[in-house]
Design a protein around this motif. Structure first.
Motif, PDB file in Angstrom:
ATOM      1  N   GLN A 202       0.810  -1.213   0.000  1.00 25.49           N
ATOM      2  CA  GLN A 202       0.000   0.000   0.000  1.00 25.49           C
ATOM      3  C   GLN A 202       0.847   1.268   0.000  1.00 25.49           C
ATOM      4  O   GLN A 202       0.404   2.320  -0.470  1.00 25.49           O
ATOM      5  CB  GLN A 202      -0.948  -0.003   1.201  1.00 25.49           C
ATOM      6  N   ASP A 203       2.068   1.174   0.552  1.00 21.98           N
ATOM      7  CA  ASP A 203       2.922   2.366   0.627  1.00 21.98           C
ATOM      8  C   ASP A 203       3.900   2.455  -0.538  1.00 21.98           C
ATOM      9  O   ASP A 203       4.896   3.178  -0.461  1.00 21.98           O
ATOM     10  CB  ASP A 203       3.701   2.367   1.945  1.00 21.98           C
TER      11      ASP A 203
ATOM     12  N   THR B 234       4.216   5.999  -1.662  1.00 20.47           N
ATOM     13  CA  THR B 234       4.332   6.967  -0.578  1.00 20.47           C
ATOM     14  C   THR B 234       5.763   7.481  -0.518  1.00 20.47           C
ATOM     15  O   THR B 234       6.712   6.699  -0.558  1.00 20.47           O
ATOM     16  CB  THR B 234       3.960   6.324   0.776  1.00 20.47           C
ATOM     17  N   LYS B 235       5.903   8.776  -0.426  1.00 18.63           N
ATOM     18  CA  LYS B 235       7.235   9.374  -0.411  1.00 18.63           C
ATOM     19  C   LYS B 235       7.916   9.120   0.934  1.00 18.63           C
ATOM     20  O   LYS B 235       7.360   9.368   1.994  1.00 18.63           O
ATOM     21  CB  LYS B 235       7.145  10.876  -0.656  1.00 18.63           C
ATOM     22  N   ASP B 236       9.122   8.611   0.885  1.00 21.06           N
ATOM     23  CA  ASP B 236       9.941   8.486   2.089  1.00 21.06           C
ATOM     24  C   ASP B 236      11.404   8.602   1.687  1.00 21.06           C
ATOM     25  O   ASP B 236      11.745   8.606   0.501  1.00 21.06           O
ATOM     26  CB  ASP B 236       9.672   7.180   2.844  1.00 21.06           C
TER      27      ASP B 236
END
Length: 218
Positions: free
Chosen positions: A108-109, A112-114
């Motif tokens: 799901q991630d 997602t920005k990390d």
């Protein structure tokens, strides 16, 4: 964030979505997304107006040096936008994933920005082409003896035919999706009945064994 049309991982053609706009009719634009790396790349398409557009696939995984086609369908609209100007935008995100990753296995991630992930983005603008405007231009060209008039008319006709084909394909995809859902539901019910029958059979066998055990002399 990268510029329009391409980034370090993928290339996108065309770099702007153009739709032939007619009231109460769908229109579509195809995007070719190519993987420019030796790795597997996952992508996701987002838009500022999700209710106006039907995107398939909106998420996917592209193998090294391969490509795929994303079809963006503009849903039928009931009114013209002011001055035929469109402020809608699309964002195509892409990131590296492990080899042989399937789209259904994406976490799901994934997008997602990390700090530990390479996530690139491409912004795409949207523009509308009025059929009445192009028709007037073609008629003006024909009146002035411009040979491009007939070519413009044929282009409009081709776009209309492609739009009609896209409408039929969208309806067919929606029908197939409903059929798949029904099959899954029926398959789940069939499995439940089989499981219940198996449990019942096991219960009968155990009862029979207990009956024989209790009935046998000690």
């Amino acid at each position: 964030m990268s510029g329009v049309g391409e980034n370090q991982l993928i290339s996108i053609v065309p770099d702007e979505l153009k739709f032939l706009f007619e009231l109460e009719k769908q229109s579509y634009c195809d995007l070719k997304v190519a993987n420019k790396t030796e790795d597997y790349v996952a992508f996701k398409v987002k838009t500022t107006s999700p209710k106006k557009y039907f995107v398939r696939p909106n998420t996917g995984v592209i193998q090294p040096w391969d490509s795929c086609i994303i079809r963006v369908t503009l849903q039928a609209q009931r009114e013209y936008p002011p001055d035929m100007q469109c402020k809608d935008k699309f964002l195509l995100q892409s990131t590296l994933v492990p080899p042989h990753t399937d789209v259904d296995d994406l976490p799901q991630d994934t997008f997602t920005k990390d700090s530990g992930k390479t996530l690139t983005e491409c912004k795409l603008k949207v523009s509308y082409i009025s059929s009445s405007t192009t028709q007037r231009s073609s008629e003006s060209g024909a009146t002035n003896g411009d040979g491009n008039g007939s070519e413009t008319i044929s282009t409009i006709q081709r776009l209309k035919e492609e739009r009609d084909a896209a409408v039929k394909q969208t309806q067919q995809l929606q029908h197939e999706l409903e059929m798949v859902k029904k099959r899954r539901m029926n398959s789940g019910n069939g499995l439940s009945l089989k499981l219940a029958a198996l449990v019942g059979l096991i219960g009968l066998i155990i009862g029979f064994i207990l009956k024989l055990t209790l009935a046998s002399p000690t």
